[in-house]
Motif scaffolding. Structure first.
Motif, PDB file in Angstrom:
ATOM      1  N   MET A 181       0.843  -1.186   0.000  1.00  0.00           N
ATOM      2  CA  MET A 181       0.000   0.000   0.000  1.00  0.00           C
ATOM      3  C   MET A 181       0.875   1.231   0.000  1.00  0.00           C
ATOM      4  SD  MET A 181      -2.910   0.993   2.732  1.00  0.00           S
ATOM      5  CE  MET A 181      -3.726   2.540   2.595  1.00  0.00           C
ATOM      6  N   LYS A 182       0.446   2.254  -0.747  1.00  0.00           N
ATOM      7  CA  LYS A 182       1.179   3.525  -0.739  1.00  0.00           C
ATOM      8  C   LYS A 182       1.130   4.129   0.649  1.00  0.00           C
ATOM      9  CE  LYS A 182       1.058   6.566  -3.882  1.00  0.00           C
ATOM     10  NZ  LYS A 182       0.659   7.631  -4.764  1.00  0.00           N
ATOM     11  N   ARG A 183       2.196   4.800   1.001  1.00  0.00           N
ATOM     12  CA  ARG A 183       2.284   5.407   2.324  1.00  0.00           C
ATOM     13  C   ARG A 183       1.906   6.886   2.280  1.00  0.00           C
ATOM     14  NH1 ARG A 183       6.510   4.316   6.077  1.00  0.00           N
ATOM     15  NH2 ARG A 183       7.163   2.718   4.645  1.00  0.00           N
ATOM     16  N   ALA A 184       2.027   7.518   1.145  1.00  0.00           N
ATOM     17  CA  ALA A 184       1.773   8.958   1.058  1.00  0.00           C
ATOM     18  C   ALA A 184       1.331   9.305  -0.360  1.00  0.00           C
ATOM     19  CB  ALA A 184       3.038   9.724   1.421  1.00  0.00           C
ATOM     20  N   GLY A 185       0.994  10.564  -0.531  1.00  0.00           N
ATOM     21  CA  GLY A 185       0.570  11.025  -1.848  1.00  0.00           C
ATOM     22  C   GLY A 185      -0.879  10.650  -2.106  1.00  0.00           C
ATOM     23  N   ILE A 186      -1.235  10.578  -3.366  1.00  0.00           N
ATOM     24  CA  ILE A 186      -2.612  10.287  -3.752  1.00  0.00           C
ATOM     25  C   ILE A 186      -2.875   8.800  -3.604  1.00  0.00           C
ATOM     26  CG2 ILE A 186      -4.221  10.281  -5.697  1.00  0.00           C
ATOM     27  CD1 ILE A 186      -2.979  12.972  -6.488  1.00  0.00           C
ATOM     28  N   LEU A 187      -3.842   8.456  -2.768  1.00  0.00           N
ATOM     29  CA  LEU A 187      -4.155   7.064  -2.481  1.00  0.00           C
ATOM     30  C   LEU A 187      -5.253   6.504  -3.389  1.00  0.00           C
ATOM     31  CD1 LEU A 187      -4.131   7.180   1.420  1.00  0.00           C
ATOM     32  CD2 LEU A 187      -2.261   6.590  -0.130  1.00  0.00           C
ATOM     33  N   ASN A 188      -6.091   7.362  -3.947  1.00  0.00           N
ATOM     34  CA  ASN A 188      -7.171   6.905  -4.828  1.00  0.00           C
ATOM     35  C   ASN A 188      -6.543   6.216  -6.043  1.00  0.00           C
ATOM     36  OD1 ASN A 188      -8.936   7.316  -7.304  1.00  0.00           O
ATOM     37  ND2 ASN A 188     -10.381   7.790  -5.655  1.00  0.00           N
ATOM     38  N   ARG A 189      -6.815   4.932  -6.196  1.00  0.00           N
ATOM     39  CA  ARG A 189      -6.144   4.169  -7.246  1.00  0.00           C
ATOM     40  C   ARG A 189      -6.500   4.642  -8.647  1.00  0.00           C
ATOM     41  NH1 ARG A 189      -8.967  -1.766  -7.426  1.00  0.00           N
ATOM     42  NH2 ARG A 189     -11.111  -1.031  -7.529  1.00  0.00           N
ATOM     43  N   HIS A 190      -7.732   5.087  -8.829  1.00  0.00           N
ATOM     44  CA  HIS A 190      -8.130   5.558 -10.156  1.00  0.00           C
ATOM     45  C   HIS A 190      -7.409   6.852 -10.513  1.00  0.00           C
ATOM     46  CE1 HIS A 190     -11.120   2.428 -10.189  1.00  0.00           C
ATOM     47  NE2 HIS A 190     -11.576   2.861  -9.022  1.00  0.00           N
ATOM     48  N   LEU A 191      -7.306   7.752  -9.548  1.00  0.00           N
ATOM     49  CA  LEU A 191      -6.619   9.016  -9.797  1.00  0.00           C
ATOM     50  C   LEU A 191      -5.119   8.806  -9.946  1.00  0.00           C
ATOM     51  CD1 LEU A 191      -6.742  12.026 -10.186  1.00  0.00           C
ATOM     52  CD2 LEU A 191      -6.789  12.307  -7.700  1.00  0.00           C
ATOM     53  N   ALA A 192      -4.520   7.997  -9.079  1.00  0.00           N
ATOM     54  CA  ALA A 192      -3.078   7.731  -9.169  1.00  0.00           C
ATOM     55  C   ALA A 192      -2.730   7.118 -10.527  1.00  0.00           C
ATOM     56  CB  ALA A 192      -2.634   6.824  -8.023  1.00  0.00           C
ATOM     57  N   GLY A 193      -3.552   6.192 -10.991  1.00  0.00           N
ATOM     58  CA  GLY A 193      -3.310   5.577 -12.291  1.00  0.00           C
ATOM     59  C   GLY A 193      -3.458   6.557 -13.438  1.00  0.00           C
ATOM     60  N   ALA A 194      -4.470   7.397 -13.367  1.00  0.00           N
ATOM     61  CA  ALA A 194      -4.689   8.398 -14.425  1.00  0.00           C
ATOM     62  C   ALA A 194      -3.541   9.397 -14.467  1.00  0.00           C
ATOM     63  CB  ALA A 194      -6.017   9.112 -14.199  1.00  0.00           C
ATOM     64  N   LEU A 195      -3.025   9.788 -13.317  1.00  0.00           N
ATOM     65  CA  LEU A 195      -1.904  10.729 -13.273  1.00  0.00           C
ATOM     66  C   LEU A 195      -0.655  10.117 -13.893  1.00  0.00           C
ATOM     67  CD1 LEU A 195      -2.357  12.292  -9.723  1.00  0.00           C
ATOM     68  CD2 LEU A 195      -3.024  13.262 -11.934  1.00  0.00           C
ATOM     69  N   ALA A 196      -0.450   8.819 -13.674  1.00  0.00           N
ATOM     70  CA  ALA A 196       0.728   8.138 -14.218  1.00  0.00           C
ATOM     71  C   ALA A 196       0.706   8.091 -15.743  1.00  0.00           C
ATOM     72  CB  ALA A 196       0.825   6.733 -13.635  1.00  0.00           C
ATOM     73  N   GLU A 197      -0.467   8.229 -16.332  1.00  0.00           N
ATOM     74  CA  GLU A 197      -0.590   8.188 -17.792  1.00  0.00           C
ATOM     75  C   GLU A 197      -0.376   9.542 -18.454  1.00  0.00           C
ATOM     76  OE1 GLU A 197      -4.436   6.545 -18.530  1.00  0.00           O
ATOM     77  OE2 GLU A 197      -3.864   4.550 -17.844  1.00  0.00           O
ATOM     78  N   LEU A 198      -0.277  10.608 -17.673  1.00  0.00           N
ATOM     79  CA  LEU A 198      -0.161  11.951 -18.256  1.00  0.00           C
ATOM     80  C   LEU A 198       1.221  12.190 -18.850  1.00  0.00           C
ATOM     81  CD1 LEU A 198      -1.947  13.985 -15.452  1.00  0.00           C
ATOM     82  CD2 LEU A 198      -2.845  13.431 -17.730  1.00  0.00           C
ATOM     83  N   GLY A 199       1.242  12.985 -19.903  1.00  0.00           N
ATOM     84  CA  GLY A 199       2.484  13.374 -20.547  1.00  0.00           C
ATOM     85  C   GLY A 199       2.538  14.871 -20.768  1.00  0.00           C
ATOM     86  N   HIS A 200       3.665  15.319 -21.292  1.00  0.00           N
ATOM     87  CA  HIS A 200       3.876  16.742 -21.543  1.00  0.00           C
ATOM     88  C   HIS A 200       2.788  17.293 -22.458  1.00  0.00           C
ATOM     89  CE1 HIS A 200       6.432  20.113 -23.417  1.00  0.00           C
ATOM     90  NE2 HIS A 200       5.958  20.507 -22.255  1.00  0.00           N
ATOM     91  N   GLY A 201       2.190  18.383 -22.023  1.00  0.00           N
ATOM     92  CA  GLY A 201       1.161  19.051 -22.809  1.00  0.00           C
ATOM     93  C   GLY A 201      -0.252  18.572 -22.538  1.00  0.00           C
ATOM     94  N   HIS A 202      -0.402  17.476 -21.822  1.00  0.00           N
ATOM     95  CA  HIS A 202      -1.757  17.001 -21.520  1.00  0.00           C
ATOM     96  C   HIS A 202      -2.464  17.974 -20.587  1.00  0.00           C
ATOM     97  CE1 HIS A 202      -0.938  12.504 -22.512  1.00  0.00           C
ATOM     98  NE2 HIS A 202      -1.333  13.187 -23.564  1.00  0.00           N
TER      99      HIS A 202
END
Length: 129
Positions: free
Chosen positions: A1-22
Motif C-alpha cells: 500500500m502507498k504510504r503517502a501522496g494520492i491514495l485513490n487508485r483511479h486518480l493515481a493511475g490516471a496521473l501516471a498516464e499523463l504526458g507533456h502538454g496534456h
C-alpha cells in the motif's frame, strides 16, 4: 500500500498516464463534464473534497507549465481566485464558456465536491527535466 501522496487508485493511475502538454481539468461539482476525457469523480458531498484540497494534492504530484481559469472567478469566488493567483502567477483567464470548450480537449477531468462557483482550473502538464 502507498504510504503517502494520492491514495485513490483511479486518480493515481490516471496521473501516471499523463504526458507533456496534456490537460487536467480540476472542477467544481457543477461544471459540465464533456464526453471524451477520462474522468475521476471524487465528489462525495457538497464541499467534500474541496477544490483547494484537490488542487494542492495534484500540484504535489504534477509538473505544471500553465493554468487557465474562468474570468468570472475573480468576482464570483474571490477565495478561489486568490488560491489560483498564489499558485499560478501567469494564470490565463478566459470566459467561462471558453473554459468549457477547452476542457473538452483535456486528457483528464478530476471532479471535486466544491460547491462554490467557478472553482475550476485547466492545468497543462510540463516535464520534470
Amino acid at each position: 500500500m502507498k504510504r503517502a501522496g494520492i491514495l485513490n487508485r483511479h486518480l493515481a493511475g490516471a496521473l501516471a498516464e499523463l504526458g507533456h502538454g496534456h490537460g487536467v481539468l480540476i472542477c467544481d461539482a457543477g461544471m459540465p463534464i464533456p464526453k471524451g476525457p477520462r474522468v475521476v469523480d471524487l465528489a462525495f458531498r457538497a464541499g467534500v473534497p474541496s477544490f483547494a484540497e484537490v488542487l494542492e494534492g495534484l500540484l504535489a504530484e504534477l509538473v505544471v507549465e500553465g493554468a487557465t481559469a474562468a474570468t468570472e472567478v475573480r468576482e464570483a469566488n474571490p477565495a478561489a481566485a486568490r488560491l489560483l493567483d498564489d499558485r499560478f502567477p501567469d494564470l490565463a483567464l478566459v470566459p467561462h464558456e471558453q473554459l468549457k470548450d477547452l476542457s473538452a480537449h483535456a486528457h483528464l477531468v478530476v471532479r471535486t465536491g466544491e460547491a462554490r462557483p467557478y472553482a475550476n482550473v485547466l492545468l497543462r502538464c510540463g516535464v520534470f527535466f
